[in-house]
Design a protein around this motif. Sequence first.
Motif, PDB file in Angstrom:
ATOM      1  N   ASN A   1      -1.995  -3.312  -9.869  1.00 10.11           N
ATOM      2  CA  ASN A   1      -0.968  -4.349  -9.859  1.00 10.11           C
ATOM      3  C   ASN A   1      -1.550  -5.605  -9.217  1.00 10.11           C
ATOM      4  O   ASN A   1      -2.205  -5.538  -8.176  1.00 10.11           O
TER       5      ASN A   1
ATOM      6  N   PHE B   1       3.980 -10.736 -11.171  1.00 14.48           N
ATOM      7  CA  PHE B   1       3.170  -9.536 -11.048  1.00 14.48           C
ATOM      8  C   PHE B   1       2.682  -9.134 -12.433  1.00 14.48           C
ATOM      9  O   PHE B   1       3.420  -9.263 -13.412  1.00 14.48           O
TER      10      PHE B   1
ATOM     11  N   GLU C   1       0.180  -6.007 -14.492  1.00 13.45           N
ATOM     12  CA  GLU C   1      -0.456  -4.705 -14.368  1.00 13.45           C
ATOM     13  C   GLU C   1      -1.606  -4.629 -15.354  1.00 13.45           C
ATOM     14  O   GLU C   1      -1.434  -4.885 -16.550  1.00 13.45           O
TER      15      GLU C   1
ATOM     16  N   GLU D   1      -4.721  -8.649  -5.286  1.00 12.18           N
ATOM     17  CA  GLU D   1      -4.110  -7.351  -5.527  1.00 12.18           C
ATOM     18  C   GLU D   1      -2.736  -7.324  -4.857  1.00 12.18           C
ATOM     19  O   GLU D   1      -2.582  -7.756  -3.714  1.00 12.18           O
ATOM     20  N   ALA D   2      -1.747  -6.842  -5.601  1.00 13.09           N
ATOM     21  CA  ALA D   2      -0.394  -6.757  -5.055  1.00 13.09           C
ATOM     22  C   ALA D   2      -0.357  -5.694  -3.973  1.00 13.09           C
ATOM     23  O   ALA D   2      -0.944  -4.628  -4.109  1.00 13.09           O
ATOM     24  N   ARG D   3       0.326  -6.011  -2.891  1.00 12.73           N
ATOM     25  CA  ARG D   3       0.499  -5.049  -1.803  1.00 12.73           C
ATOM     26  C   ARG D   3       1.877  -4.422  -1.934  1.00 12.73           C
ATOM     27  O   ARG D   3       2.820  -5.088  -2.356  1.00 12.73           O
ATOM     28  N   PRO D   4       2.018  -3.172  -1.529  1.00 16.79           N
ATOM     29  CA  PRO D   4       3.337  -2.527  -1.603  1.00 16.79           C
ATOM     30  C   PRO D   4       4.355  -3.271  -0.747  1.00 16.79           C
ATOM     31  O   PRO D   4       4.023  -3.803   0.311  1.00 16.79           O
ATOM     32  N   LYS D   5       5.575  -3.308  -1.226  1.00  9.13           N
ATOM     33  CA  LYS D   5       6.664  -3.937  -0.491  1.00  9.13           C
ATOM     34  C   LYS D   5       6.927  -3.139   0.777  1.00  9.13           C
ATOM     35  O   LYS D   5       7.006  -1.920   0.746  1.00  9.13           O
ATOM     36  N   THR D   6       7.043  -3.835   1.897  1.00  8.67           N
ATOM     37  CA  THR D   6       7.314  -3.150   3.160  1.00  8.67           C
ATOM     38  C   THR D   6       8.810  -2.978   3.330  1.00  8.67           C
ATOM     39  O   THR D   6       9.610  -3.750   2.799  1.00  8.67           O
ATOM     40  N   GLU D   7       9.164  -1.971   4.076  1.00  3.75           N
ATOM     41  CA  GLU D   7      10.580  -1.739   4.352  1.00  3.75           C
ATOM     42  C   GLU D   7      11.104  -2.836   5.267  1.00  3.75           C
ATOM     43  O   GLU D   7      10.488  -3.164   6.272  1.00  3.75           O
TER      44      GLU D   7
END
Length: 91
Positions: free
Chosen positions: A2, A46, A48, A76-82
């Motif tokens: 991503n 974003f 892919e 590179e996309a980083r995961p969304k944080t809570e």
Amino acid sequence: MNIFVGNLSSQTTEQQLTALFSPFGIVRNTKIIIDSYSGRSRGFAFLEMPDNGEAERAISDLNGASLDSQAIVVNEARPKTERERFPRSRY
């Protein structure tokens, strides 16, 4: 992989992004993020790309490139944080 693309013009389309990244390999999905209130682009998207090597070359070559007269940011996309559901009071 991503990929995050930032600093987009409000005029940039998903088709333009797909065309920009396609010379590096297969682009599976392209999504410009839209503000739900105004209906306008939030200035980032974003993508892919299934092949990590192709994605890394695209990131390397396109970060800082000009698109619609804007220098885009590509990484590179980083995961969304809570996010905190109930922020602590500052008082």
